[in-house]
Design an enzyme around this catalytic site. Structure first.
Site, PDB file in Angstrom:
ATOM      1  N   TYR A  31      13.097   8.816 -15.922  1.00 58.27           N
ATOM      2  CA  TYR A  31      13.503   8.686 -14.434  1.00 58.27           C
ATOM      3  C   TYR A  31      14.350   9.755 -13.906  1.00 58.27           C
ATOM      4  CZ  TYR A  31      10.993   4.078 -14.926  1.00 58.27           C
ATOM      5  OH  TYR A  31      10.279   3.302 -15.161  1.00 58.27           O
ATOM      6  N   SER A 203       5.010  -2.956  -9.535  1.00 53.98           N
ATOM      7  CA  SER A 203       4.074  -2.882  -8.268  1.00 53.98           C
ATOM      8  C   SER A 203       3.804  -4.092  -8.067  1.00 53.98           C
ATOM      9  CB  SER A 203       3.216  -1.924  -8.333  1.00 53.98           C
ATOM     10  OG  SER A 203       3.242  -0.386  -8.612  1.00 53.98           O
ATOM     11  N   PRO A 204       4.412  -5.231  -8.317  1.00 55.41           N
ATOM     12  CA  PRO A 204       3.985  -6.551  -8.086  1.00 55.41           C
ATOM     13  C   PRO A 204       3.754  -7.014  -6.685  1.00 55.41           C
ATOM     14  CG  PRO A 204       6.308  -6.531  -8.215  1.00 55.41           C
ATOM     15  CD  PRO A 204       5.815  -5.269  -8.586  1.00 55.41           C
ATOM     16  N   ILE A 205       4.444  -6.555  -5.738  1.00 53.16           N
ATOM     17  CA  ILE A 205       4.273  -6.789  -4.283  1.00 53.16           C
ATOM     18  C   ILE A 205       3.040  -6.194  -3.511  1.00 53.16           C
ATOM     19  CG2 ILE A 205       5.380  -6.771  -1.744  1.00 53.16           C
ATOM     20  CD1 ILE A 205       7.909  -6.943  -3.258  1.00 53.16           C
ATOM     21  N   ALA A 206       2.763  -4.990  -3.676  1.00 55.63           N
ATOM     22  CA  ALA A 206       1.648  -4.260  -3.067  1.00 55.63           C
ATOM     23  C   ALA A 206       1.746  -4.434  -1.791  1.00 55.63           C
ATOM     24  CB  ALA A 206       0.368  -4.525  -4.024  1.00 55.63           C
ATOM     25  N   GLN A 207       0.391  -5.000  -1.135  1.00 56.36           N
ATOM     26  CA  GLN A 207       0.261  -5.379   0.160  1.00 56.36           C
ATOM     27  C   GLN A 207      -0.719  -6.814   0.132  1.00 56.36           C
ATOM     28  OE1 GLN A 207      -1.194  -2.297   2.547  1.00 56.36           O
ATOM     29  NE2 GLN A 207       0.749  -1.163   2.576  1.00 56.36           N
TER      30      GLN A 207
END
Length: 281
Positions: A31, A203-207
């Protein structure tokens, strides 16, 4: 001026997270890779997890600085740090793994970390990398080890290899959300559940499909709680400011019940996103 504002925003996000009882942080050696020192403050991203477990993707200098300042203000605060080790092709021997980990510890100004994860599967095999993780545990450099983006077969192999040394495989960090559930179909999630490996969901939220009646902050809480309600999943969404950190801290302390199945059923009716299925490698 812009750099100072970004630094203040990152510091506020960190402090709000700690104030909310989220005191575990994760970084990785790649990172902010090859970023000039003057630009470090542009590279931060804080994420939230389960049971006071938080992940922070950050320039290491920022993380070290924030922890130092916080401990000066509150000497009794306990902050745990995790890191990720890059499976670079030229790191073929486990001694190279140990050397790289020690370099990371020096940059973090720590003698050990709570969790060290192999960031992705090695291109030409994983034996040496796993040996390095095992050595790190035995040398007291890390307290637990995990992998990232591992498919079912690789996961079982890594678990078995470490088990021979009496070392548990603690986690597998993978892309997982309401609308990216390939892990439920390819055996990764069931393998994690069976072997007691925590699934860390990036990336658990996404849409995800959540009622428009909910505001954005509450949508995030519901989506994250859907993952947490599965017991063996820790979601790590990105929070770029103190407001989002506050929202994510609000995920803790409550659980969805019958709504878990309802959300899952709703998600099956929409087209799934492709995601970034590194676990297929």
């Amino acid at each position: 001026m812009k750099t100072n504002m970004k630094m203040k925003a990152a510091k506020a996000t960190f402090d709000v997270s700690v104030d909310g009882g989220i005191t575990s942080f994760d970084t990785a050696e790649v990172y902010g890779f090859r970023v000039r020192k003057a630009s470090y403050s542009s590279f931060y991203k804080i994420c939230c997890g389960q049971n006071k477990f938080i992940i922070i993707y950050s320039c290491r200098l920022l993380l070290v600085l924030f922890i130092k300042v916080r401990k000066q203000k509150d000497p009794g605060v306990e902050v745990d740090v995790a890191t990720k080790f890059a499976a670079l092709p030229w790191r073929l021997g486990h001694q190279n793994d140990i050397a790289a980990l020690k370099d990371s510890l020096n940059r973090l100004e720590l003698s050990s970390v709570e969790l060290c994860q192999l960031h992705w599967p090695g291109i030409w095999g994983n034996e040496g990398y796993l040996d390095g993780l095992g050595d790190a545990v035995e040398q007291g450099l890390v307290k637990a080890v995990g992998v990232s983006n591992y498919r079912e077969k690789r996961l079982c192999e890594a678990h078995a290899k470490l088990q021979k040394r009496g070392i548990p495989l603690a986690s597998n960090q993978v892309n997982y959300s309401l609308i990216y559930r390939a892990l439920e179909e390819n055996g990764v999630k069931s393998t994690c559940d069976e072997l007691g490996i925590t699934l860390i969901a990036y990336s658990p939220i996404a849409q995800a499909p959540i009622s428009a009646e909910l505001d954005q902050g509450n949508r995030r809480k519901v989506i994250l709680n859907w993952l947490i309600a599965q017991d063996n999943v820790v979601p790590i969404p990105g929070a770029k400011n103190a407001k989002q950190a506050t929202e994510f801290a609000g995920v803790l302390g409550w659980r969805l019940n019958s709504e878990v199945a309802e959300l899952h059923a709703l998600a099956t009716e929409i087209k799934h996103v492709t995601g970034f299925p590194v676990e297929k490698l």
